[in-house]
Design a protein around this motif. Sequence first.
Motif, PDB file in Angstrom:
ATOM      1  N   GLU A  33       0.825  -1.214   0.000  1.00 57.30           N
ATOM      2  CA  GLU A  33       0.000   0.000   0.000  1.00 57.30           C
ATOM      3  C   GLU A  33       0.861   1.267   0.000  1.00 57.30           C
ATOM      4  O   GLU A  33       0.357   2.378  -0.083  1.00 57.30           O
ATOM      5  N   CYS A  34       2.182   1.101   0.051  1.00 49.38           N
ATOM      6  CA  CYS A  34       3.122   2.223   0.038  1.00 49.38           C
ATOM      7  C   CYS A  34       2.884   3.078  -1.208  1.00 49.38           C
ATOM      8  O   CYS A  34       2.736   2.555  -2.317  1.00 49.38           O
ATOM      9  N   ILE A  35       2.864   4.389  -1.024  1.00 48.68           N
ATOM     10  CA  ILE A  35       2.658   5.313  -2.141  1.00 48.68           C
ATOM     11  C   ILE A  35       3.952   6.027  -2.537  1.00 48.68           C
ATOM     12  O   ILE A  35       3.928   6.991  -3.295  1.00 48.68           O
ATOM     13  N   ASP A  78       8.190   9.148   0.126  1.00 50.40           N
ATOM     14  CA  ASP A  78       9.549   9.535   0.511  1.00 50.40           C
ATOM     15  C   ASP A  78       9.693  10.091   1.929  1.00 50.40           C
ATOM     16  O   ASP A  78      10.747  10.613   2.257  1.00 50.40           O
ATOM     17  N   VAL A  79       8.695   9.980   2.787  1.00 50.70           N
ATOM     18  CA  VAL A  79       8.838  10.565   4.121  1.00 50.70           C
ATOM     19  C   VAL A  79       9.472   9.615   5.134  1.00 50.70           C
ATOM     20  O   VAL A  79      10.070  10.062   6.104  1.00 50.70           O
ATOM     21  N   CYS A  80       9.397   8.321   4.930  1.00 54.05           N
ATOM     22  CA  CYS A  80       9.912   7.378   5.923  1.00 54.05           C
ATOM     23  C   CYS A  80      11.433   7.244   5.896  1.00 54.05           C
ATOM     24  O   CYS A  80      12.063   7.156   6.943  1.00 54.05           O
ATOM     25  N   GLU A  81      12.004   7.211   4.711  1.00 49.19           N
ATOM     26  CA  GLU A  81      13.443   6.945   4.586  1.00 49.19           C
ATOM     27  C   GLU A  81      14.319   7.874   5.421  1.00 49.19           C
ATOM     28  O   GLU A  81      15.169   7.406   6.185  1.00 49.19           O
ATOM     29  N   PRO A  82      14.135   9.190   5.342  1.00 48.44           N
ATOM     30  CA  PRO A  82      15.019  10.063   6.130  1.00 48.44           C
ATOM     31  C   PRO A  82      14.762  10.012   7.636  1.00 48.44           C
ATOM     32  O   PRO A  82      15.592  10.455   8.418  1.00 48.44           O
ATOM     33  N   GLU A  83      13.632   9.457   8.049  1.00 43.01           N
ATOM     34  CA  GLU A  83      13.313   9.384   9.478  1.00 43.01           C
ATOM     35  C   GLU A  83      13.991   8.220  10.187  1.00 43.01           C
ATOM     36  O   GLU A  83      14.078   8.210  11.408  1.00 43.01           O
ATOM     37  N   GLU A  86      12.454  -2.070  -5.603  1.00 39.75           N
ATOM     38  CA  GLU A  86      12.109  -2.048  -7.023  1.00 39.75           C
ATOM     39  C   GLU A  86      10.826  -1.275  -7.281  1.00 39.75           C
ATOM     40  O   GLU A  86      10.727  -0.551  -8.264  1.00 39.75           O
ATOM     41  N   GLU A  87       9.834  -1.469  -6.408  1.00 39.21           N
ATOM     42  CA  GLU A  87       8.555  -0.799  -6.611  1.00 39.21           C
ATOM     43  C   GLU A  87       8.171   0.114  -5.459  1.00 39.21           C
ATOM     44  O   GLU A  87       7.538   1.134  -5.676  1.00 39.21           O
ATOM     45  N   ILE A  88       8.490  -0.302  -4.245  1.00 42.77           N
ATOM     46  CA  ILE A  88       8.156   0.481  -3.052  1.00 42.77           C
ATOM     47  C   ILE A  88       9.360   0.504  -2.128  1.00 42.77           C
ATOM     48  O   ILE A  88      10.347  -0.188  -2.363  1.00 42.77           O
TER      49      ILE A  88
END
Length: 89
Positions: A8-10, A13-18, A28-30
């Motif tokens: 369900e990931c859209i 890009d907010v999770c990675e830097p946290e 590959e996709e999410i």
Amino acid sequence: MALIITDECINCDVCEPECPNGAISQGEEIYVIDPNSCTECVGHYDVPQCVEVCPVNCIVTDPDRIENREQLLAKYHALITGAERAPQE
């Protein structure tokens, strides 16, 4: 417990830097979470930061990687120790 990101990931890009452990990366996709680096923020924060910022609630506990708080803390210490032992340039 390591966390996983569901399909369900859209890709917002907010999770990675946290992630304080650098466990989240673009797949590959999410986005994906490296279970060997995910401590659910134990050692850094009281709650997983990626879960806190995810706008679609697609980050859940990985049922295949059940770990208690003590195991997560041990993983955190191992990650920190490994980082401290990295060769100096």
